[in-house]
Scaffold this motif. Structure first.
Motif, mmCIF file in Angstrom:
data_model
loop_
_atom_site.group_PDB
_atom_site.id
_atom_site.type_symbol
_atom_site.label_atom_id
_atom_site.label_comp_id
_atom_site.label_asym_id
_atom_site.label_seq_id
_atom_site.Cartn_x
_atom_site.Cartn_y
_atom_site.Cartn_z
ATOM 1 N N ILE A 68 10.894 119.068 70.227
ATOM 2 C CA ILE A 68 10.275 118.783 71.522
ATOM 3 C C ILE A 68 11.268 118.126 72.470
ATOM 4 C CG2 ILE A 68 8.425 117.521 72.678
ATOM 5 C CD1 ILE A 68 7.499 119.947 71.052
ATOM 6 N N PHE A 110 2.709 116.615 71.426
ATOM 7 C CA PHE A 110 3.371 116.960 70.166
ATOM 8 C C PHE A 110 4.327 115.892 69.625
ATOM 9 C CE2 PHE A 110 2.359 121.118 72.069
ATOM 10 C CZ PHE A 110 1.593 121.647 71.037
ATOM 11 N N SER A 145 3.657 116.938 79.244
ATOM 12 C CA SER A 145 2.534 117.395 78.415
ATOM 13 C C SER A 145 2.985 117.647 76.978
ATOM 14 C CB SER A 145 1.928 118.672 79.002
ATOM 15 O OG SER A 145 1.450 118.441 80.309
ATOM 16 N N LEU A 146 4.136 118.303 76.815
ATOM 17 C CA LEU A 146 4.649 118.565 75.469
ATOM 18 C C LEU A 146 4.960 117.257 74.730
ATOM 19 C CD1 LEU A 146 7.032 121.583 76.185
ATOM 20 C CD2 LEU A 146 4.969 121.636 74.777
ATOM 21 N N VAL A 147 5.561 116.302 75.446
ATOM 22 C CA VAL A 147 5.869 115.008 74.833
ATOM 23 C C VAL A 147 4.587 114.303 74.423
ATOM 24 C CG1 VAL A 147 6.755 112.689 75.314
ATOM 25 C CG2 VAL A 147 8.096 114.684 75.963
ATOM 26 N N TRP A 195 9.799 117.382 64.534
ATOM 27 C CA TRP A 195 9.053 117.645 65.766
ATOM 28 C C TRP A 195 9.709 116.960 66.956
ATOM 29 C CZ3 TRP A 195 5.970 121.192 67.382
ATOM 30 C CH2 TRP A 195 5.154 121.888 66.491
ATOM 31 N N LEU A 238 5.096 120.399 82.361
ATOM 32 C CA LEU A 238 5.284 120.946 81.014
ATOM 33 C C LEU A 238 5.988 119.934 80.114
ATOM 34 C CD1 LEU A 238 6.345 124.651 81.724
ATOM 35 C CD2 LEU A 238 4.267 123.890 80.578
ATOM 36 N N ALA A 239 7.020 119.253 80.657
ATOM 37 C CA ALA A 239 7.785 118.288 79.862
ATOM 38 C C ALA A 239 6.902 117.136 79.395
ATOM 39 C CB ALA A 239 8.964 117.757 80.673
ATOM 40 N N VAL A 281 13.567 120.837 73.979
ATOM 41 C CA VAL A 281 12.889 121.677 74.978
ATOM 42 C C VAL A 281 12.582 120.881 76.244
ATOM 43 C CG1 VAL A 281 10.809 123.021 75.454
ATOM 44 C CG2 VAL A 281 11.909 123.195 73.209
ATOM 45 N N THR A 282 12.000 119.681 76.071
ATOM 46 C CA THR A 282 11.576 118.901 77.241
ATOM 47 C C THR A 282 12.764 118.309 77.992
ATOM 48 O OG1 THR A 282 11.211 116.979 75.794
ATOM 49 C CG2 THR A 282 9.307 118.356 76.308
#
Length: 741
Positions: A200, A168, A163-165, A196, A160-161, A203-204
């Motif tokens: 991000i 986005f 992928s988000l980086v 952004w 998840l980390a 969260v990440t």
């Protein structure tokens, strides 16, 4: 002619985007400071005209403090939320709280009325996944199931980390400190401190730390704090329209000695006071959130009951030597791996790399209790002193049944089987942390280096501390122990050795000294142990500097080719400005503009055919007497703006940089006056100025370029990139590694 005069003066009014910079370019500090001085002078003079203007001037003066207040509130809140989220998600890999799933293991058992003192980590409300799914808490099947789910959760979090980086906010990866240092030195990286990136990265960072990878959150929190500063800068034109003022604010919100002594490039005294205020607000905010659950603001609070002795400086210095050697090994190995990532196919598959490293980390970490838990918990346990209430394996000493001493003054005791078992596990954990951190730092996820470096040092320090403690117990008649360690006394504190080792390894990696000791105070509250910390920090720096002067962040700046002039680098070579300036021999002649004989078409052709960031303006090509310097971006915007707003400007219109235009026949096309965008006081040096002086000027004034003259006649130009390339060449490095302007 009156019409022509009015036309020529239209640029006396400011137009949009003039004075701004393009992406991946360096700002002109002197120009920004001059613009802010003009702005402040204008506000001061207007404040005497009316009450409203006076109020506006007061609001302008207070805007800096308002920005700091907002930064302190937001960064403190984010830091507290990140800490709480990391604790919960780290424990989620092992189990869940039945009474409230959002509670971490510790919080869950706090609320339980069925927890006993001996088993305070166990309570009916907290269940491991195997117990929840199968009803069996013990046995081989339960262990395998817990093991499998631990690895699965770790892979999910890291996927998840990354992928988000990747999708986005690509700039949200890494620690961010090399880029922050470069930005604060005047470099433009658009989007690196954007909204952004802030969202991000926050969260990440939680996901990456919770996955169990060998990384920390302290470095990325500096990036998060700078993003907060950049966010609030956009609310005030004083900061949003001036890149120099914006950097003052960006250097303040890091709210730690790291920003003051390690990150900042330009740090005026007023920014120091505002930073102090931001730190105060952030500390109050963090204290109200209480993320560590101990009503304290430090991450690893320590309280030792035994003073240190002079003889212990020997093992402290040896830990400093270890820290320096570890720092050198880590920097060289990590830079080699990151260079391989940049130059091979490996760099094209960041998601697979993160998944692979996470999988290896989780599989190898789970069997060892010291690598399975979060790194912060591990360091906290290693720092702790063994009191009567400790249940850790590290405190499994053989007690004397006849001992009747106060709880806080437990004498040195022989180590029990638990301590020896813990030593083997710690030795394996040390090797594991040393190797895996090399491959983890620099991946495409948020990754800090403070906590992993401290963990390596804390493990080594605790092992050394236990060894010294047992030597003192079993051989108290040796001459080195005789004078200060009596039988039955509490002589050696292994937790202190862990703290000193942590400081040594952190110093070896980052090359910090003064700020490192202050950071250790921040993290532990151990002000009493300043001398051991200083001894270890200085020793680790001396040892590491023997193999290379650059710390990990400077090495990554060099690897990425950022135009950063380190204030600590010394330039001792005997070269002159004429050796570095362009054009060099066999180069094309210097591209210049004349003050009153260049047409719009000539200017547009020059801009099209070259990629220079600016052009010197001379009296004529024959005399080459310097008048000033004009930025490429300002020139482009001015001509574009003139063509849109004025019908008379055509390709054959003459561009004037003079104060007064000559009388022209009515048949001539309308001229264009661009004196407003001309810098009439560009920084100049003579061709015989030593490069040592030129380098100092670029560092201390933050120059973008300086012009080289002889008796007022223009000879060439030196840019920041030229200086960096020359320094690299003098140190036998590749000058083409400096990629940006």
């Amino acid at each position: 002619m009156n019409g022509a005069g009015n036309l020529m003066d239209f640029l006396d009014e400011p137009f949009p985007d003039v004075g701004t910079y393009e992406d991946f370019h360096t700002i002109d500090w002197l120009r920004e400071k001059s613009r802010d001085t003009d702005r402040h002078r204008k506000i001061t003079s207007k404040s005497k005209e009316s009450i409203w203007e006076l109020i506006k001037s007061l609001l302008d003066a207070w805007s800096g403090w308002v920005v700091m207040l907002l930064i302190g509130l937001l960064s403190g809140t984010l830091a507290g939320v990140i800490d709480l989220a990391v604790d919960w998600m780290t424990d989620l890999k092992e189990g869940v709280c039945l009474s409230a799933f959002w509670y971490s293991h510790e919080q869950c058992c706090w609320t339980s009325n069925e927890t006993t003192f001996d088993d305070r980590d166990k309570c009916p409300q907290w269940q491991k996944w195997a117990e929840l799914m199968t009803g069996h808490a013990e046995g081989g099947g339960a262990y395998v199931l817990n093991y499998f789910l631990y690895v699965l959760w770790a892979l999910l979090f890291s996927f998840l980390a990354v992928s988000l980086v990747r999708v986005f906010a690509p700039y949200a990866c890494g620690s961010g400190i090399p880029e922050i240092k470069t930005i604060l030195s005047g470099f433009i990286i658009r989007g690196y401190l954007g909204k952004w990136t802030l969202l991000i990265k926050t969260v990440t960072l939680v996901l990456a730390v919770s996955s169990g990878l060998s990384l920390g959150k302290e470095g990325p929190l500096v990036h998060v704090a700078c993003c907060c500063g950049n966010l609030f800068c956009s609310l005030f034109s004083k900061y949003s329209k001036n890149e120099g003022k914006r950097r003052e604010v960006r250097s303040a919100p890091d709210v730690s000695p790291l920003s003051l002594l390690q990150v900042s490039y330009y740090f005026p005294l007023k920014t120091l006071w505002r930073s102090f205020f931001a730190a105060l607000v952030a500390a109050f905010t963090l204290r109200s959130i209480n993320p560590f659950g101990n009503s304290r603001l430090v991450l690893f609070y320590v309280e030792y009951h035994t003073p240190w002795y002079m003889a212990e400086l020997v093992p402290f210095i040896l830990l400093g030597v270890f820290g320096g050697l570890w720092g050198t090994l880590f920097i060289r190995a990590n830079i080699a791996w990151c260079r391989r990532r940049k130059t091979t196919q490996l760099g094209k598959y960041p998601v697979l790399e993160v998944i692979a490293v996470t999988g290896i980390t989780a599989v190898l970490a789970y069997p060892n209790p010291y690598t399975r838990r979060s790194t912060s918990e591990l360091i906290s346990e290693l720092f702790n002193d063994c009191g009567a209430l400790e249940s850790s394996q590290l405190c499994d000493y053989i007690n004397n049944p006849n001992m009747s001493r106060p709880v806080d003054d437990i004498p040195d005791r022989p180590a029990g089987p638990g301590v020896y078992n813990a030593l083997w596990q710690l030795a394996l954990a040390l090797v594991f942390k040393i190797v895996i951190t090399i491959f983890t730092f620099g991946m495409k996820i948020p990754s800090g280096l403070f906590i992993p470096s401290m963990a390596v040092g804390a493990i080594a320090g605790r092992i050394v501390g236990i060894a010294v403690e047992q030597m003192a117990y079993h051989h108290h008649d040796w001459i080195i122990f005789k004078n200060w360690c009596r039988p039955g006394a509490d002589c050696v504190t292994p937790g202190l050795y862990a703290m000193v080792g942590a400081a040594a390894c952190l110093g070896g990696v980052t090359r910090m000294t003064v700020s490192l000791v202050v950071i250790m105070f921040e993290l532990t509250g151990g002000l009493e142990y300043i001398v051991p910390l200083m001894a270890a920090a200085v020793t680790s720096k001396w040892v590491a500097d023997a193999f290379g002067k650059e710390g990990i962040y400077e090495s990554h700046i060099q690897l990425n080719g950022y135009p950063y002039l380190d204030v600590r680098d010394e330039f001792t070579h005997r070269t002159l400005a004429t050796d570095v300036m362009r054009p060099r021999r066999n180069d094309p002649t210097l591209a210049v503009l004349t003050q009153d004989s260049t047409t719009v078409e000539d200017v547009e052709t020059l801009i099209k055919d070259t990629d220079y960031n600016g052009f010197p303006v001379v009296v004529s090509r024959e005399s080459e007497r310097l008048i000033g310097f004009v930025q490429r971006r300002d020139l482009t915007l001015a001509i574009k703006n003139a063509r849109q707003k004025q019908d008379g400007v055509v390709s054959s219109s003459v561009v004037y940089f003079t104060e007064d235009a000559p009388q022209l026949p009515a048949s001539n096309p309308q001229p264009l006056k661009l004196r407003r965008i001309l810098n009439l006081s560009p920084f100049t040096v003579t061709d015989h100025t030593p490069m040592e002086t030129v380098v100092d000027i670029f560092r201390k004034l933050g120059l973008r370029q300086c012009l080289v003259t002889r008796s007022g006649r223009l000879l060439g130009i030196i840019t920041k990139k030229d200086v960096l390339r020359h320094m690299a060449q003098m140190m036998n490095q590749d000058p083409e590694s400096i990629m940006f302007n």
